[in-house]
Structure formats: structure tokens, C-alpha cells
Design a protein around this motif. Structure first.
Motif, PDB file in Angstrom:
ATOM      1  N   ASN A  25       0.825  -1.214   0.000  1.00 27.99           N
ATOM      2  CA  ASN A  25       0.000   0.000   0.000  1.00 27.99           C
ATOM      3  C   ASN A  25       0.858   1.262   0.000  1.00 27.99           C
ATOM      4  OD1 ASN A  25       0.740  -0.617   2.736  1.00 27.99           O
ATOM      5  ND2 ASN A  25      -0.884   0.723   3.472  1.00 27.99           N
ATOM      6  N   VAL A  26       1.984   1.230   0.675  1.00 26.20           N
ATOM      7  CA  VAL A  26       2.884   2.386   0.705  1.00 26.20           C
ATOM      8  C   VAL A  26       3.508   2.586  -0.677  1.00 26.20           C
ATOM      9  CG1 VAL A  26       5.006   3.320   1.717  1.00 26.20           C
ATOM     10  CG2 VAL A  26       3.306   2.184   3.180  1.00 26.20           C
ATOM     11  N   PHE A 107      -7.836   1.933 -17.445  1.00 22.59           N
ATOM     12  CA  PHE A 107      -8.383   3.019 -16.646  1.00 22.59           C
ATOM     13  C   PHE A 107      -9.717   2.620 -16.023  1.00 22.59           C
ATOM     14  CE2 PHE A 107     -10.646   6.941 -15.820  1.00 22.59           C
ATOM     15  CZ  PHE A 107      -9.685   7.682 -15.158  1.00 22.59           C
ATOM     16  N   ASN A 108     -10.581   1.992 -16.807  1.00 16.11           N
ATOM     17  CA  ASN A 108     -11.895   1.563 -16.297  1.00 16.11           C
ATOM     18  C   ASN A 108     -11.771   0.536 -15.184  1.00 16.11           C
ATOM     19  OD1 ASN A 108     -13.172   3.261 -18.106  1.00 16.11           O
ATOM     20  ND2 ASN A 108     -13.601   1.646 -19.585  1.00 16.11           N
ATOM     21  N   ILE A 109     -10.782  -0.333 -15.272  1.00 15.18           N
ATOM     22  CA  ILE A 109     -10.556  -1.315 -14.210  1.00 15.18           C
ATOM     23  C   ILE A 109     -10.163  -0.601 -12.917  1.00 15.18           C
ATOM     24  CG2 ILE A 109      -8.995  -3.149 -13.423  1.00 15.18           C
ATOM     25  CD1 ILE A 109      -8.957  -4.118 -16.380  1.00 15.18           C
ATOM     26  N   MET A 110      -9.314   0.399 -13.027  1.00 15.01           N
ATOM     27  CA  MET A 110      -8.861   1.130 -11.840  1.00 15.01           C
ATOM     28  C   MET A 110      -9.957   2.040 -11.288  1.00 15.01           C
ATOM     29  SD  MET A 110      -4.809   1.720 -12.840  1.00 15.01           S
ATOM     30  CE  MET A 110      -4.924   3.432 -12.760  1.00 15.01           C
ATOM     31  N   SER A 119      -9.202   7.665  -7.755  1.00 13.86           N
ATOM     32  CA  SER A 119      -8.770   8.226  -6.474  1.00 13.86           C
ATOM     33  C   SER A 119      -7.531   7.479  -5.975  1.00 13.86           C
ATOM     34  CB  SER A 119      -9.886   8.089  -5.439  1.00 13.86           C
ATOM     35  OG  SER A 119     -10.077   6.716  -5.120  1.00 13.86           O
ATOM     36  N   ALA A 120      -6.898   8.024  -4.967  1.00 20.59           N
ATOM     37  CA  ALA A 120      -5.739   7.359  -4.366  1.00 20.59           C
ATOM     38  C   ALA A 120      -6.126   5.980  -3.837  1.00 20.59           C
ATOM     39  CB  ALA A 120      -5.158   8.221  -3.250  1.00 20.59           C
ATOM     40  N   LEU A 121      -7.308   5.870  -3.254  1.00 16.50           N
ATOM     41  CA  LEU A 121      -7.759   4.580  -2.743  1.00 16.50           C
ATOM     42  C   LEU A 121      -7.972   3.572  -3.872  1.00 16.50           C
ATOM     43  CD1 LEU A 121      -8.636   2.744  -0.429  1.00 16.50           C
ATOM     44  CD2 LEU A 121     -10.947   3.705  -0.655  1.00 16.50           C
ATOM     45  N   GLN A 125      -5.808   0.140  -4.278  1.00 14.63           N
ATOM     46  CA  GLN A 125      -6.442  -1.183  -4.362  1.00 14.63           C
ATOM     47  C   GLN A 125      -6.007  -1.923  -5.617  1.00 14.63           C
ATOM     48  OE1 GLN A 125     -10.544   0.080  -3.984  1.00 14.63           O
ATOM     49  NE2 GLN A 125     -10.521  -0.232  -1.769  1.00 14.63           N
ATOM     50  N   TYR A 126      -5.955  -1.229  -6.751  1.00 14.03           N
ATOM     51  CA  TYR A 126      -5.542  -1.874  -7.999  1.00 14.03           C
ATOM     52  C   TYR A 126      -4.097  -2.367  -7.896  1.00 14.03           C
ATOM     53  CZ  TYR A 126      -3.992  -2.667 -12.719  1.00 14.03           C
ATOM     54  OH  TYR A 126      -3.439  -3.249 -13.836  1.00 14.03           O
ATOM     55  N   TRP A 127      -3.186  -1.473  -7.486  1.00 10.26           N
ATOM     56  CA  TRP A 127      -1.769  -1.848  -7.497  1.00 10.26           C
ATOM     57  C   TRP A 127      -1.419  -2.862  -6.413  1.00 10.26           C
ATOM     58  CZ3 TRP A 127       1.106  -2.049 -11.398  1.00 10.26           C
ATOM     59  CH2 TRP A 127       0.845  -1.200 -12.478  1.00 10.26           C
ATOM     60  N   VAL A 128      -2.048  -2.789  -5.272  1.00 14.38           N
ATOM     61  CA  VAL A 128      -1.806  -3.824  -4.258  1.00 14.38           C
ATOM     62  C   VAL A 128      -2.217  -5.186  -4.816  1.00 14.38           C
ATOM     63  CG1 VAL A 128      -2.543  -4.711  -2.008  1.00 14.38           C
ATOM     64  CG2 VAL A 128      -1.874  -2.306  -2.245  1.00 14.38           C
TER      65      VAL A 128
END
Length: 145
Positions: A25-26, A107-110, A119-121, A125-128
Motif C-alpha cells: 500500500n505504501v 483506466f476503467n478497471i482502476m 482516487s488514491a484509494l 487497491q488496484y496496485w496492491v
């Protein structure tokens, strides 16, 4: 495309420093700050397009697997396998070119709340989820934690 370049650059920097991508997350939030080009707290489709430019070495508006993985290999060879896996995810029609519909799909997935901005959240969530999915490719899948 700058955001993908920033992602790879950030991961490369961490890899070169011998750092783990965890806590995921960081890492994800650091990537978000680097890719929110106008620093308004949201990642937009325009910012996504800007992030992909660095990979398009022949400037034809499309990013081939070779262009993408060559860029990654040049900057951090240790992420070779991860770059192929991410490219496969991004190339939704498997035509070996990333172009407008691939960028829109990513983009739509994120953009999980479908408000036309990430948003940052949502980014986190996507990258984690990506980091967890591909742990075995960035070398930290067996360390615990």
C-alpha cells in the motif's frame, strides 16, 4: 504513459536499493503521488495517456510488447518477467499493441466507482492486487509478510 514509466522507475529504484515492494500500500501510494501529474488527488485518463508516451519509441501512438519490455529491461532488467505479465494484462485484445482501447480498459478497471477519475484509494487497491498477483515475478513471494 508517464505513469507507467514512473511506476517502473519507482520499482527500479526500489529494486536497485535492494528494497522490497512491501508494504504494497505504501508503494502504491508513492506511485500515485508520482503519477497524479497535476497533484489534484485524482488520476485521469489524460494522465494515463501522458504516462505511456515514454514507451512509444517509434511515436506511432501504439506501444508494442518490444517497446514496453525494452524500456523496462533498459532501466531494470530484474523486472523483465513482471513487465511481460503487466503487458499481457494491459493488452486486452492480445494484438501485441497497447493503444486507446487498452488504455481505456485499464483506466476503467482502476476507476471502480466509474466517476471518470481514479482516487488514491482506487489506485492503491488496484496496485496492491497487482503486486500480490505477481509477487512471484518481482522476487518477494517467499519472504512472508
Amino acid at each position: 504513459m508517464k505513469y507507467l514509466a514512473a511506476i517502473i522507475a519507482f520499482i527500479c529504484w526500489q529494486s536497485c536499493q535492494g528494497l522490497d515492494l512491501r508494504p504494497y500500500n505504501v508503494t502504491a501510494l508513492s506511485m500515485f503521488v508520482s503519477n497524479d501529474l497535476n497533484q489534484d488527488g485524482f488520476f485521469t485518463l489524460d494522465e494515463m495517456h501522458s504516462s505511456f508516451v515514454v514507451y512509444d519509441s517509434d511515436h506511432d501512438g501504439r506501444v508494442t510488447r518490444h517497446e514496453y519490455t525494452s524500456y523496462v529491461n533498459l532501466h531494470t532488467p530484474t523486472l523483465h518477467d513482471l513487465s511481460h505479465a503487466l503487458y499481457d494484462d494491459y493488452d486486452v485484445d492480445h494484438d501485441h499493441h497497447l493503444d486507446e482501447h487498452d488504455f481505456q480498459n485499464l483506466f476503467n478497471i482502476m476507476d471502480t466507482d466509474k466517476d471518470h477519475r481514479v482516487s488514491a484509494l482506487e489506485w492503491e487497491q488496484y496496485w496492491v492486487s497487482q503486486f500480490v498477483k505477481y509477487e512471484h515475478l518481482h522476487g518477494h513471494g517467499h519472504n512472508g509478510g
